[in-house]
Design a protein around this motif. Structure first.
Motif, PDB file in Angstrom:
ATOM      1  N   GLY A 127       0.927  -1.086  -0.091  1.00 40.79           N
ATOM      2  CA  GLY A 127       0.115  -0.065  -0.073  1.00 40.79           C
ATOM      3  C   GLY A 127       0.767   1.300   0.017  1.00 40.79           C
ATOM      4  O   GLY A 127       0.265   2.267   0.001  1.00 40.79           O
ATOM      5  N   ILE A 128       2.202   1.070  -0.023  1.00 40.06           N
ATOM      6  CA  ILE A 128       3.132   2.326  -0.034  1.00 40.06           C
ATOM      7  C   ILE A 128       3.381   2.605  -1.403  1.00 40.06           C
ATOM      8  O   ILE A 128       3.708   2.159  -2.292  1.00 40.06           O
ATOM      9  N   CYS A 129       3.433   4.001  -1.719  1.00 37.44           N
ATOM     10  CA  CYS A 129       3.670   4.807  -2.725  1.00 37.44           C
ATOM     11  C   CYS A 129       4.949   5.830  -2.460  1.00 37.44           C
ATOM     12  O   CYS A 129       4.678   6.467  -1.712  1.00 37.44           O
ATOM     13  N   PHE A 130       5.714   5.630  -3.241  1.00 35.25           N
ATOM     14  CA  PHE A 130       6.817   6.462  -3.133  1.00 35.25           C
ATOM     15  C   PHE A 130       7.044   7.346  -4.219  1.00 35.25           C
ATOM     16  O   PHE A 130       7.213   7.045  -5.451  1.00 35.25           O
ATOM     17  N   ARG A 131       7.250   8.865  -3.833  1.00 37.14           N
ATOM     18  CA  ARG A 131       7.353   9.762  -5.064  1.00 37.14           C
ATOM     19  C   ARG A 131       7.939  11.015  -4.221  1.00 37.14           C
ATOM     20  O   ARG A 131       7.348  11.500  -3.322  1.00 37.14           O
ATOM     21  N   ASP A 132       9.322  11.385  -4.368  1.00 36.38           N
ATOM     22  CA  ASP A 132       9.852  12.588  -4.419  1.00 36.38           C
ATOM     23  C   ASP A 132       9.787  13.673  -5.111  1.00 36.38           C
ATOM     24  O   ASP A 132      10.820  13.687  -6.012  1.00 36.38           O
ATOM     25  N   GLN A 133       8.961  14.460  -5.251  1.00 36.13           N
ATOM     26  CA  GLN A 133       8.583  15.494  -6.212  1.00 36.13           C
ATOM     27  C   GLN A 133       9.798  16.437  -6.396  1.00 36.13           C
ATOM     28  O   GLN A 133      10.039  16.980  -7.283  1.00 36.13           O
ATOM     29  N   LEU A 134      10.131  16.707  -5.193  1.00 38.20           N
ATOM     30  CA  LEU A 134      11.322  17.845  -4.926  1.00 38.20           C
ATOM     31  C   LEU A 134      12.598  17.271  -5.691  1.00 38.20           C
ATOM     32  O   LEU A 134      13.331  17.839  -6.863  1.00 38.20           O
TER      33      LEU A 134
END
Length: 84
Positions: free
Chosen positions: A32-39
């Motif tokens: 259920g974990i989604c990772f996204r580092d937009q910076l």
């Protein structure tokens, strides 16, 4: 063109001499974990040269994996001639 980070983005304690983040305990359901580092994505292009640096800041990264051992030696995991 932005200069790539030497071993990852600024602000990550692992790259500033701190301890790596605690890994998830074995058997932890991470579906259920989604990772996204937009910076990070806004600062650096996500390409074959930086994909391992990006993945290393995610909660899915295993700090004991072979890719991390290569990164500590400043060897890119896709640099085949240096993998001997």
């Amino acid at each position: 063109m932005a200069t790539p980070p030497p071993m990852g983005p600024p602000g990550n304690p692992m790259f500033e001499g701190g301890a790596p983040p605690s890994p998830q305990p074995p058997g932890t359901d991470m579906t259920g974990i989604c990772f996204r580092d937009q910076l990070w994505l806004n600062t650096y292009p996500l390409n074959r040269n930086l994909v391992f640096d990006y993945f290393a800041i995610s909660p899915f990264y295993d700090w004991t994996c072979n890719n991390q051992h290569l990164r500590l030696r400043s060897v890119h995991p896709l640099d085949i001639p240096n993998l001997t």
